[in-house]
Every structure is written in C-alpha cells, then in structure tokens.
Design a protein around this motif. Sequence first.
Motif, PDB file in Angstrom:
ATOM      1  N   ASP A 101       0.871  -1.179   0.000  1.00  0.00           N
ATOM      2  CA  ASP A 101       0.000   0.000   0.000  1.00  0.00           C
ATOM      3  C   ASP A 101       0.906   1.228   0.000  1.00  0.00           C
ATOM      4  O   ASP A 101       1.584   1.499   0.989  1.00  0.00           O
ATOM      5  N   VAL A 102       0.912   1.935  -1.109  1.00  0.00           N
ATOM      6  CA  VAL A 102       1.895   2.993  -1.278  1.00  0.00           C
ATOM      7  C   VAL A 102       1.776   4.057  -0.184  1.00  0.00           C
ATOM      8  O   VAL A 102       2.770   4.551   0.337  1.00  0.00           O
ATOM      9  N   ASN A 103       0.556   4.402   0.187  1.00  0.00           N
ATOM     10  CA  ASN A 103       0.392   5.452   1.197  1.00  0.00           C
ATOM     11  C   ASN A 103       0.774   4.987   2.595  1.00  0.00           C
ATOM     12  O   ASN A 103       1.035   5.795   3.474  1.00  0.00           O
ATOM     13  N   ARG A 104       0.826   3.670   2.792  1.00  0.00           N
ATOM     14  CA  ARG A 104       1.195   3.167   4.108  1.00  0.00           C
ATOM     15  C   ARG A 104       2.675   2.784   4.156  1.00  0.00           C
ATOM     16  O   ARG A 104       3.344   2.976   5.167  1.00  0.00           O
ATOM     17  N   ASP A 105       3.189   2.246   3.033  1.00  0.00           N
ATOM     18  CA  ASP A 105       4.496   1.589   3.069  1.00  0.00           C
ATOM     19  C   ASP A 105       5.659   2.393   2.499  1.00  0.00           C
ATOM     20  O   ASP A 105       6.804   2.028   2.701  1.00  0.00           O
ATOM     21  N   ALA A 106       5.372   3.474   1.776  1.00  0.00           N
ATOM     22  CA  ALA A 106       6.478   4.198   1.151  1.00  0.00           C
ATOM     23  C   ALA A 106       7.138   5.140   2.160  1.00  0.00           C
ATOM     24  O   ALA A 106       6.484   5.656   3.060  1.00  0.00           O
ATOM     25  N   THR A 107       8.457   5.361   1.993  1.00  0.00           N
ATOM     26  CA  THR A 107       9.155   6.305   2.859  1.00  0.00           C
ATOM     27  C   THR A 107       8.847   7.727   2.390  1.00  0.00           C
ATOM     28  O   THR A 107       8.331   7.934   1.290  1.00  0.00           O
ATOM     29  N   ARG A 108       9.199   8.689   3.232  1.00  0.00           N
ATOM     30  CA  ARG A 108       8.954  10.079   2.864  1.00  0.00           C
ATOM     31  C   ARG A 108       9.703  10.429   1.580  1.00  0.00           C
ATOM     32  O   ARG A 108       9.175  11.091   0.690  1.00  0.00           O
ATOM     33  N   GLN A 109      10.959   9.991   1.478  1.00  0.00           N
ATOM     34  CA  GLN A 109      11.745  10.315   0.298  1.00  0.00           C
ATOM     35  C   GLN A 109      11.171   9.621  -0.945  1.00  0.00           C
ATOM     36  O   GLN A 109      11.191  10.194  -2.031  1.00  0.00           O
ATOM     37  N   GLU A 110      10.669   8.408  -0.801  1.00  0.00           N
ATOM     38  CA  GLU A 110      10.028   7.734  -1.943  1.00  0.00           C
ATOM     39  C   GLU A 110       8.805   8.518  -2.396  1.00  0.00           C
ATOM     40  O   GLU A 110       8.560   8.683  -3.592  1.00  0.00           O
ATOM     41  N   PRO A 157      18.141  -8.095  -7.399  1.00  0.00           N
ATOM     42  CA  PRO A 157      19.382  -7.322  -7.287  1.00  0.00           C
ATOM     43  C   PRO A 157      19.145  -5.854  -7.606  1.00  0.00           C
ATOM     44  O   PRO A 157      19.472  -5.383  -8.667  1.00  0.00           O
ATOM     45  N   GLY A 158      18.543  -5.146  -6.711  1.00  0.00           N
ATOM     46  CA  GLY A 158      18.314  -3.720  -6.943  1.00  0.00           C
ATOM     47  C   GLY A 158      18.453  -2.961  -5.646  1.00  0.00           C
ATOM     48  O   GLY A 158      18.999  -3.465  -4.692  1.00  0.00           O
ATOM     49  N   LYS A 159      17.934  -1.765  -5.608  1.00  0.00           N
ATOM     50  CA  LYS A 159      18.081  -0.955  -4.411  1.00  0.00           C
ATOM     51  C   LYS A 159      16.771  -0.297  -4.056  1.00  0.00           C
ATOM     52  O   LYS A 159      15.852  -0.256  -4.859  1.00  0.00           O
ATOM     53  N   THR A 160      16.716   0.198  -2.872  1.00  0.00           N
ATOM     54  CA  THR A 160      15.537   0.931  -2.450  1.00  0.00           C
ATOM     55  C   THR A 160      15.869   2.414  -2.425  1.00  0.00           C
ATOM     56  O   THR A 160      16.889   2.810  -1.894  1.00  0.00           O
ATOM     57  N   VAL A 161      15.013   3.192  -3.008  1.00  0.00           N
ATOM     58  CA  VAL A 161      15.264   4.627  -3.086  1.00  0.00           C
ATOM     59  C   VAL A 161      15.406   5.239  -1.699  1.00  0.00           C
ATOM     60  O   VAL A 161      14.705   4.869  -0.770  1.00  0.00           O
ATOM     61  N   GLY A 162      16.331   6.160  -1.582  1.00  0.00           N
ATOM     62  CA  GLY A 162      16.527   6.838  -0.321  1.00  0.00           C
ATOM     63  C   GLY A 162      17.281   5.987   0.673  1.00  0.00           C
ATOM     64  O   GLY A 162      17.464   6.341   1.819  1.00  0.00           O
ATOM     65  N   ASN A 163      17.729   4.823   0.201  1.00  0.00           N
ATOM     66  CA  ASN A 163      18.416   3.904   1.095  1.00  0.00           C
ATOM     67  C   ASN A 163      19.574   3.274   0.343  1.00  0.00           C
ATOM     68  O   ASN A 163      19.581   2.073   0.125  1.00  0.00           O
ATOM     69  N   PRO A 164      20.529   4.087  -0.109  1.00  0.00           N
ATOM     70  CA  PRO A 164      21.599   3.575  -0.970  1.00  0.00           C
ATOM     71  C   PRO A 164      22.380   2.436  -0.338  1.00  0.00           C
ATOM     72  O   PRO A 164      23.007   1.660  -1.030  1.00  0.00           O
ATOM     73  N   GLY A 165      22.333   2.349   0.970  1.00  0.00           N
ATOM     74  CA  GLY A 165      23.090   1.292   1.640  1.00  0.00           C
ATOM     75  C   GLY A 165      22.424  -0.062   1.536  1.00  0.00           C
ATOM     76  O   GLY A 165      22.984  -1.054   1.967  1.00  0.00           O
ATOM     77  N   GLY A 166      21.210  -0.121   0.984  1.00  0.00           N
ATOM     78  CA  GLY A 166      20.490  -1.388   0.930  1.00  0.00           C
ATOM     79  C   GLY A 166      19.831  -1.663   2.258  1.00  0.00           C
ATOM     80  O   GLY A 166      19.684  -0.786   3.098  1.00  0.00           O
ATOM     81  N   GLY A 167      19.409  -2.899   2.465  1.00  0.00           N
ATOM     82  CA  GLY A 167      18.725  -3.240   3.706  1.00  0.00           C
ATOM     83  C   GLY A 167      17.295  -2.733   3.659  1.00  0.00           C
ATOM     84  O   GLY A 167      16.831  -2.244   2.645  1.00  0.00           O
ATOM     85  N   SER A 168      16.610  -2.880   4.779  1.00  0.00           N
ATOM     86  CA  SER A 168      15.207  -2.473   4.746  1.00  0.00           C
ATOM     87  C   SER A 168      15.099  -0.995   5.122  1.00  0.00           C
ATOM     88  O   SER A 168      15.792  -0.524   6.020  1.00  0.00           O
ATOM     89  N   PRO A 169      14.252  -0.264   4.404  1.00  0.00           N
ATOM     90  CA  PRO A 169      14.135   1.163   4.676  1.00  0.00           C
ATOM     91  C   PRO A 169      13.494   1.409   6.033  1.00  0.00           C
ATOM     92  O   PRO A 169      12.647   0.637   6.470  1.00  0.00           O
ATOM     93  N   ALA A 170      13.914   2.481   6.677  1.00  0.00           N
ATOM     94  CA  ALA A 170      13.290   2.858   7.942  1.00  0.00           C
ATOM     95  C   ALA A 170      11.957   3.536   7.648  1.00  0.00           C
ATOM     96  O   ALA A 170      11.860   4.339   6.727  1.00  0.00           O
ATOM     97  N   HIS A 171      10.954   3.201   8.382  1.00  0.00           N
ATOM     98  CA  HIS A 171       9.662   3.868   8.168  1.00  0.00           C
ATOM     99  C   HIS A 171       9.410   4.896   9.244  1.00  0.00           C
ATOM    100  O   HIS A 171       9.761   4.693  10.380  1.00  0.00           O
TER     101      HIS A 171
END
Lengths: 498, 181
Positions: free
Chosen positions: A236-245, A484-498
Amino acid sequence: MANPNAPVKRRGLLLLVGVGLVSALAAAAAVALATNIFERKQEAKNTFVRVVELTDDTVDPAIWGKNFPLQYDSYLRTVDQVRTQYGGSEAVPRAPTQADPRSVVAQSRLEEDPRLKAMWAGYAFSKDFREERGHAYMLDDQTFTERQQVTQQPGTCIHCHASTYTAYKKLGNGDIMKGFDALNHMKYFEARKQVEHPVSCIDCHDSQTMQLRVTRPAFMQGMARMKAAQGVKDFDVNRDATRQEMRSYVCGQCHVEYYFKGPEKTLTYPWDKGLKVENILAYYEENPHKDWTHADTGAPVLKAQHPEFEMWNQGIHARSGVACADCHMPYTRVGAQKVSDHHVRSPLLNINRACQTCHHFSEDELRSRAEALQARTFQLRNQGLDALVGLIADVKAAKVAGKTDADLAGVYALQRRGQFMLDFIEAENSMGFHAPEEAARILGQATNLIRQAQIMVRDPSFKPEVPDMPPPGAGDAHAGPGTPGKTVGNPGGGSPAH
Amino acid sequence: MLGVSRRVAVSAVVLAVLVGTAVGAAGFTFIYAKGASYLTDDPAACANCHVMNEQYAGWVKSSHHNVAVCNDCHTPHSFFGKYYTKALNGWHHSVAFTSGDFHEPIHIGERNLQVTEAACRSCHQDITHAIEPELLVRVSAQATKEPRKEADRHGSQHPVPRDGTMSCLRCHRSVGHLELD
C-alpha cells in the motif's frame, strides 16, 4: 578686541561638536544594526498563518494559497514557457478560434520532425502533437488539442490532466475507487465537466497534515502489482512508502507509461512484470493490446506515453536516492523558511539549486554535461527514426508488390517491438537524461529490431534475434526483496526505515 | 564643581551624554545580537542567524556530531589562528547577512576551505600521513603562511589541497553537515 582665549575656546567648541557628531553617527549605526538584527530575527519566526480552514474537499489551489502563499506563488509560475536545448517549451502565438480559444500554444513537434508523423500514421498523434508545457496548461492543452476532433477520447485521460481527487470522491460517494471507475466509463467531455483545475495541491497533499500522499488509484494498483511480482505482498503505497520515496511517487502518479484496459477503458500501468521496457512489452504480449493499426504498414502497434517514472528508476540519480522533487522542485530559502519550489520545471533552467547543491562544478560545466548526454541520446533517436521511416517505405513497397498481412506477420511483430522502444525514449521527457545508459541501450535495441524487420521484408526465411527479457526488478532502484536492486533513499540497501 | 570653570564642566557633561548614548546604543546592540556568544565554541551561536539553520541541522545529524563542533573544523587549531579566523568570518558574515548580498546555496570560500582541509588532516593525521608523507610540514606551512618549498615535494607527492585534487571534501562532503532533505 582680541580675546587671547578665543582660539582655545573655539578649539574646545570644535572638539565638542566633533565628538558629538561621531557619537551621534555611532549611536545611529548601532540602532540601525539593532533594527536590522530585529528584522532578521522576525524572519526566523515561523510565519505560517492559518487564514482559512482547508478540508479534504478543498480543490481550489487559490484557497490553499491563502495559507501557503510562498508555495502557491511558485506553483502559479508554471505558466512560464522557456526552452531548453531538448525540452522546455516555446510560446507560439495562434489565432483563437471557436473550437480552440488558446492564443498561445507550444511549438509543434510534428513540424519540427516530420518522421514522427510516419511513426504515428493512422493515430491521432500524427494530427497534432506539440511540446509539453508547464503544469498550468495541462487541462487546456488536452481539452483543445486537435486530437480531440479526430477521435473520441475516453474520460480516462482526465485522471492526469486535471485535479480529480474531489471528483472521485463525489462520483464514488466518498470511495475514490468507485469514482475512478465512474470517470473511466465516461466520454471525455462528460468527464471534463466533473473537473475544473489542473493538478492542484490536494492531488499530492493531505489537507490537514500537508503530508504527501498518492491519490491516483491507477498508481496504487500499478505499484501493488509491481511489488507483488517482486515478492512484496499487499503493498500500500500510502502506508508503506518512505517520505523520500513519496517525493517521487506523487510525480509517478502521472508521469508514466499507461494504457486503457478493456471496454471499460480502465487506466492501467503495465508494471506487472517490472518497469523496464521489455517487462512492459511482455505485459502487452500477455494482455494483448494494441493502440492502433499502423496506417502505412498494417502492424498492430503501441504508443508509448511519457515514461519518466520508469526511466528515472533505471538511472543513477534514483539509485542514489535522489527524488524527482530534489531536482524539479529544489528547496529554496525565503526569509528563514525552506520552501520546495513548486515551479516545477526543467532542472536546466535552475542549475544553481537543482544541480549545484550536490555537484560542485560551474553552471556551464553542468549544463554541458547534461546536454552531452542528451545529444548522444538524440543522435541514437534520430538513427532509430531513420530506420523506422526506411522500414515503413519497405513494407509499403512489399505490399504493392503483393505481400499479404500473413506474409508480413513476423515483420509486424518486430515493428511493434522496435517502434515501441523507440517511442519509449522519444516520449520520455528528458532526452535520455533520467537514465542515459538505459536510453542508449533501448535505442540501440530499437534500431536493431527495426533493421532486422527490413531484412525480413526482403528475406522471409530470416530468423530475427530478439534479446531475452530481464527479470522483473533487475537493476531497478525500487527492487523488492530477492532482486538485485536498491531501495530509493536507502543507498546502503537493507530495509528502509519507516 | 571645584577648580573647574563652569564652561568646561558643562562641556564635560555634554560630552559624557553624547559618548554615553553611543556606547549605550552599541552595548545594547551587542547584547541583543548575543555578541558574547561568538567568543564561545557553542554551535548554537553559529546558528544565531537563521541562514545557518540548515548547516546546524545537518551537523546535528552528521557523523562528526559527537566529536567535533563548528570551530573544530572551521577554525585553525591555534589560539591566534582561531580568533583571527572568527573575527574575519564574523565580519564577512555580518556584512553579507545584513546587506543580504551573498550567494545561495552558500559556498565556502578559498581561505575557509584551506582551514577545513587542514582540520581534517590535523585529526586524521595517522591516515592522511600515509597518503601525503610531507603533510605535517604542509599544514604548519599553511598556518604560518610560509610558501611551501619546492624541496618539500618529493616527486611522488600529491599536490596541495589548493590545487583542488587531493581535497578531503571531494569525497567526504557529508561528514560535517550534508544539506539534503
């Protein structure tokens, strides 16, 4: 009568006047400085004043502008028309008519490059296609384009050419999904009556918290399906996306490739297999769709529409966590306030803020870097268009010589694929800048496929080579777990902080 | 008043009032502007003017937050150098912010960049010394404004930071205060 003390007295008096003047000046300077410091301190106070009460139904941006004058002021500036080397737009005067009251439009892309007419032969875009203008014009430019006269467009178009959030709510009795369906089913001009503003504050902001939010059902559904393919359930984009996303997703609500699905004309983003052009083509093979039959060749072809979000996802900026807003709406200081520049425009018109915040090189250097990438893309695009014009001529000649549609089925498949790839970059509003290597890869591939189609016209036994499809999410900035990709706003990989 | 002519006495009073007014106004302004805070190491003082809010907020979130304050990176590590730099920057910043005439986004100037580069090298000597063997000579040479002797360059040495090649900040921009978001 000479007074021997007179010179002394006079000197004393002069000294006194002198000290008086200097003291007065010093005092005045000190007070002036104190006043200036007072003004600067006032600037630093938060000047947000709640003049009006906004609700979830306030669609008029002017009302929001009473509370947020700085943002509103820059939003209004999207009426500006300034050209860049490969984008922006140029104000072209025209004589208003009954059908089209616009006195200023943008330059015609069809006149700039007649090869586009050949590519879109038999489709409304070959009749009228102008350079895109700023957000302020999105509704008018769609209402009055000549394309409306040569074809009956569905209400689906309105989703991205107007502020539709409140219209959804009204038509769906509070349920935006129901309202979304209702708008899809309407004819364009019926749907046009439901809306009144181009994209407005409420399309991206929550009226109470000003938080970014996605309001377009097609984006919510498209993202959920794309994430599902990558193994993320129930996104759910409005619930799960980070602010930067969210600073990219609100733009991705509209700056995407889409099609109208089925007789309901449901606005759909073809991302079930991923965001890359091959993923999208594979989707269109599995969910058979053609936008029109090419008038000169008879191939069942597709029209690509401004896939900025998809292309940005393949680029180095997305991979580094840079959002659309970082370059297209960079922060600016007004007094002590940090304001997102709502004058959405090409970063090349605002290099100081858009680029130099991160890139410490001169404006000229940065502009020439960007234009070098664009010039290379432009060359490849021209090669592709030349190839396509050549193919169209070959097919026409072959048909005159007696070749049937059945004989040319393989050629049509290659034209459909190659032309879509070519149009994918042509329609994308950055001339390759959003992802230069990906743009070059796609254009190289497009030319390759179109040239193979020409060989096939001459030699039906020719076995074309169509490259493999990349797995969904491979290389995407937004890849889910296990890809094999990345998450925006999280160049280090891993799970994004919400 | 004894032994003083009336005229002189009146003059002295007038003078005292005039000078006192000026000193009072200047004193009030100094206190109102938190003038004394600029003699301290408190980073909040650097953000007295809102124009430094972003740098301050960036520093709060930075990797050097617990080991360095503004002055550690932006002033030389010597008593005279520190207060000379503070005075110089204080003057430039005051003029810029009062007149409103300065470049945005704010850029660091050549001299301050030198100071900062020297500060990186001062704390991280054990690492930078391996990269630039003559480093200690160089940093002190800059501090004393001595032109570096050609003899200090041992063939394989990197150019000084001034040449813009071996700048620490070229790669490590974000350690002090990255202004993103």
